[in-house]
Design a protein around this motif. Structure first.
Motif, mmCIF file in Angstrom:
data_model
loop_
_atom_site.group_PDB
_atom_site.id
_atom_site.type_symbol
_atom_site.label_atom_id
_atom_site.label_comp_id
_atom_site.label_asym_id
_atom_site.label_seq_id
_atom_site.Cartn_x
_atom_site.Cartn_y
_atom_site.Cartn_z
ATOM 1 N N ASN A 1 3.088 -1.048 -8.078
ATOM 2 C CA ASN A 1 4.039 -0.771 -7.420
ATOM 3 C C ASN A 1 4.225 -0.974 -6.050
ATOM 4 O O ASN A 1 3.890 -1.756 -5.515
ATOM 5 C CB ASN A 1 3.748 0.952 -7.968
ATOM 6 C CG ASN A 1 2.499 1.569 -7.921
ATOM 7 O OD1 ASN A 1 1.677 0.797 -6.951
ATOM 8 N ND2 ASN A 1 2.207 2.588 -7.652
ATOM 9 N N CYS A 2 5.116 0.191 -5.583
ATOM 10 C CA CYS A 2 4.995 -0.566 -3.946
ATOM 11 C C CYS A 2 5.658 -1.569 -3.432
ATOM 12 O O CYS A 2 5.190 -1.985 -2.428
ATOM 13 C CB CYS A 2 3.676 -0.130 -3.196
ATOM 14 S SG CYS A 2 2.788 1.529 -3.599
ATOM 15 N N TYR B 1 8.738 2.535 -2.822
ATOM 16 C CA TYR B 1 8.224 3.497 -3.331
ATOM 17 C C TYR B 1 6.576 3.560 -4.544
ATOM 18 O O TYR B 1 7.140 2.366 -5.094
ATOM 19 C CB TYR B 1 9.176 3.947 -3.920
ATOM 20 C CG TYR B 1 10.167 4.328 -2.481
ATOM 21 C CD1 TYR B 1 10.008 5.329 -1.113
ATOM 22 C CD2 TYR B 1 11.091 4.353 -2.571
ATOM 23 C CE1 TYR B 1 10.553 6.292 -0.753
ATOM 24 C CE2 TYR B 1 12.035 4.288 -1.730
ATOM 25 C CZ TYR B 1 11.260 5.612 -0.699
ATOM 26 O OH TYR B 1 12.794 6.302 0.421
ATOM 27 N N TYR B 2 6.388 4.524 -5.103
ATOM 28 C CA TYR B 2 5.469 4.148 -5.645
ATOM 29 C C TYR B 2 5.720 4.187 -6.918
ATOM 30 O O TYR B 2 5.274 3.794 -7.563
ATOM 31 C CB TYR B 2 4.249 5.582 -5.731
ATOM 32 C CG TYR B 2 4.645 6.702 -5.695
ATOM 33 C CD1 TYR B 2 4.728 8.046 -6.740
ATOM 34 C CD2 TYR B 2 4.765 7.628 -4.580
ATOM 35 C CE1 TYR B 2 5.335 8.609 -6.879
ATOM 36 C CE2 TYR B 2 5.928 9.125 -4.023
ATOM 37 C CZ TYR B 2 5.382 9.363 -5.383
ATOM 38 O OH TYR B 2 5.922 10.712 -5.252
ATOM 39 N N THR C 1 1.224 -0.980 0.002
ATOM 40 C CA THR C 1 -0.141 0.146 -0.201
ATOM 41 C C THR C 1 0.997 1.289 0.111
ATOM 42 O O THR C 1 0.256 2.290 -0.051
ATOM 43 C CB THR C 1 -1.264 0.348 0.993
ATOM 44 O OG1 THR C 1 -0.287 -0.223 2.356
ATOM 45 C CG2 THR C 1 -1.990 -0.834 1.233
ATOM 46 N N CYS C 2 2.030 1.063 -0.314
ATOM 47 C CA CYS C 2 2.815 1.872 -0.311
ATOM 48 C C CYS C 2 3.423 2.770 0.900
ATOM 49 O O CYS C 2 2.885 2.349 1.504
ATOM 50 C CB CYS C 2 2.816 3.568 -1.017
ATOM 51 S SG CYS C 2 2.467 3.003 -3.133
ATOM 52 N N THR C 3 4.463 3.348 0.775
ATOM 53 C CA THR C 3 5.236 4.666 1.940
ATOM 54 C C THR C 3 3.837 5.362 3.191
ATOM 55 O O THR C 3 2.758 5.470 2.272
ATOM 56 C CB THR C 3 6.129 5.390 1.634
ATOM 57 O OG1 THR C 3 5.621 6.376 0.872
ATOM 58 C CG2 THR C 3 7.496 4.341 0.965
ATOM 59 N N ARG D 1 -0.897 3.875 -4.544
ATOM 60 C CA ARG D 1 -0.767 2.435 -5.171
ATOM 61 C C ARG D 1 -2.066 1.783 -6.386
ATOM 62 O O ARG D 1 -2.603 2.581 -6.121
ATOM 63 C CB ARG D 1 -0.767 1.669 -3.872
ATOM 64 C CG ARG D 1 -2.455 1.460 -3.435
ATOM 65 C CD ARG D 1 -2.810 1.112 -1.969
ATOM 66 N NE ARG D 1 -3.953 0.750 -1.848
ATOM 67 C CZ ARG D 1 -4.584 1.610 -0.911
ATOM 68 N NH1 ARG D 1 -4.036 2.501 -0.494
ATOM 69 N NH2 ARG D 1 -5.684 1.451 -1.052
ATOM 70 N N SER E 1 2.163 8.229 0.962
ATOM 71 C CA SER E 1 1.633 8.156 -0.359
ATOM 72 C C SER E 1 1.136 6.944 -0.136
ATOM 73 O O SER E 1 0.568 6.189 -0.866
ATOM 74 C CB SER E 1 2.590 7.969 -0.853
ATOM 75 O OG SER E 1 3.813 7.120 -0.702
#
Length: 401
Positions: free
Chosen positions: A238-239, A390-391, A214-216, A223, A219
């Protein structure tokens, strides 16, 4: 041949490790396939390079036409299906094709991540997302710098970055999809497979894995992953941390590309392209028709991420215009891609090797939807902590040819 090379590199590595010099390491014609089943990380600063990793090749059994077998039996050798003929000898077929690039059980198959998955990749959203194109080996200059030549053997590099739909298959199989020791190894590089010491870097169960992508914390809305299948399945995943990305490729019967392999494919080998699509190779032409970069999918001020994922383009949407020499899409733009290698200064000339010692940070390549054009150059490389989700970070897998 491989074992002789491995012995040479082992001796060279031992000599270099004695302190005499730095350690060895790593730094179109195209026809569309029919459908079948803010930037992150620090740039700049070099670190000392790690050891070369070329090791003995994997024994795939006797070659075609040799050795006794039972008529009708089937097997795989060098990613080619072989069948036992009436004379009790192995007959080899052609290498597995792009749409079914993995030899398993004596037949060319689709990787696990694409089993039952609709063909949604490419500019027409009608190509199989697991297509994997052959990259014929050769010698080139890493970073387009003649001071850093390297040689790679033939390998396959997936045409597309891993999509959300493909990654969902991995999540559904998790934690059974966690890698065993040495999984995802490069057959010519010793100690390049999964290290059980990394097990603690993987989520313990599927719920934790879903939370991890779910990303950082700053952010979470960036996602591409969604809890349920939906309109984002054809977007690049991503992520993903380096560890999760490694585990995915190993489960999908592939592996991480080495930095040299990825750079070779992006630069068009000895063509030494400035961008993956550069024709002529020295051309620095770039616009939104070649790659998704600098938030080209959104007209919102500051490239604000949209609820319809407007800032992130579907996987392969710039193909074939933005493809590399061997038909890989999105080698520039879309998502930055994790490499096997630790980040360090390019070492001396090497053959089928990787930096496996400088691993506090890993190399990422290719730029992203959110990055400036300079990050899309085939010479650009960035250092990122392997635990970072990261995204702008995605993954593309390599495979045995």
């Amino acid at each position: 041949m491989l074992s002789r090379r491995a012995g040479w590199w082992w001796a060279a590595s031992a000599f270099l490790a004695s302190g005499c010099t730095t350690l060895l390491g790593l730094d179109k014609d195209y026809h569309p396939l029919d459908g079948a089943g803010g930037d992150t990380g620090s740039g700049g600063g070099d670190a000392s390079s790690g050891r070369g990793g070329a090791g003995a090749g994997i024994d795939n059994g006797s070659g075609a036409g040799t050795g006794a077998c039972t008529p009708g039996d089937a097997r795989c050798s060098d990613n080619r299906p072989e069948r036992c003929n009436d004379l009790g000898q192995w007959d080899a077929s052609e290498p597995c094709p792009a749409e079914a690039p993995v030899c398993s059980g004596g037949a060319c198959t689709t990787p696990p991540s694409c089993e039952g998955l609709p063909a949604t990749c490419g500019s027409g959203a009608n190509e199989g997302c697991c297509a994997s194109a052959l990259v014929p080996g050769g010698t080139f200059n890493r970073g387009n710098d003649p001071a850093y030549p390297a040689t790679v053997s033939d390998f396959r590099l997936d045409r597309f970055e891993v999509t959300v739909g493909r990654f969902r298959k991995f999540v559904e199989a998790y934690p059974g999809s966690r890698p065993a020791a040495d999984a995802g190894a490069h057959s010519g590089i010793q100690a390049s497979g999964w290290n059980p010491a990394w097990n603690g870097e993987l989520p313990p169960d599927a719920a934790a894995l879903r939370a991890a992508v779910t990303c950082t914390p700053d952010s979470p809305d960036m996602r591409t992953w969604t809890e349920e299948p939906g309109a984002q399945e054809h977007l690049p995943m991503n992520c993903v941390s380096w560890y999760v990305a490694f585990a995915f490729c190993a489960w999908d019967e592939g592996r991480f590309p080495t930095e040299a392999e990825w750079n070779y494919a992006a630069a068009g080998g000895d063509e030494q392209r400035q961008y993956p699509w550069s024709n002529p190779p020295e051309s620095t032409t770039i616009d939104a028709s070649y790659a998704s970069y600098d938030c080209r999918e959104s007209a919102a001020p500051g490239c604000t991420f949209q609820s319809d994922f407007g800032d992130i383009a579907p996987s392969g949407s710039r193909s074939p215009r933005g493809d590399g020499r061997w038909a890989q899409a999105d080698l520039g733009g879309s998502m930055r891609e994790w490499m096997l290698d630790g980040y360090g200064t390019y070492p001396a000339e090497c053959v089928d090797c990787a930096n496996l010692t400088d691993t506090s940070n890993r190399v990422v390549r290719g730029g992203s939807t959110f990055g400036a054009p300079s990050y899309l150059l085939t010479s650009a490389r960035v250092s990122v902590a392997p635990s970072a989700p990261y995204y702008s970070l995605g993954v593309r897998c390599a495979r045995t040819p």
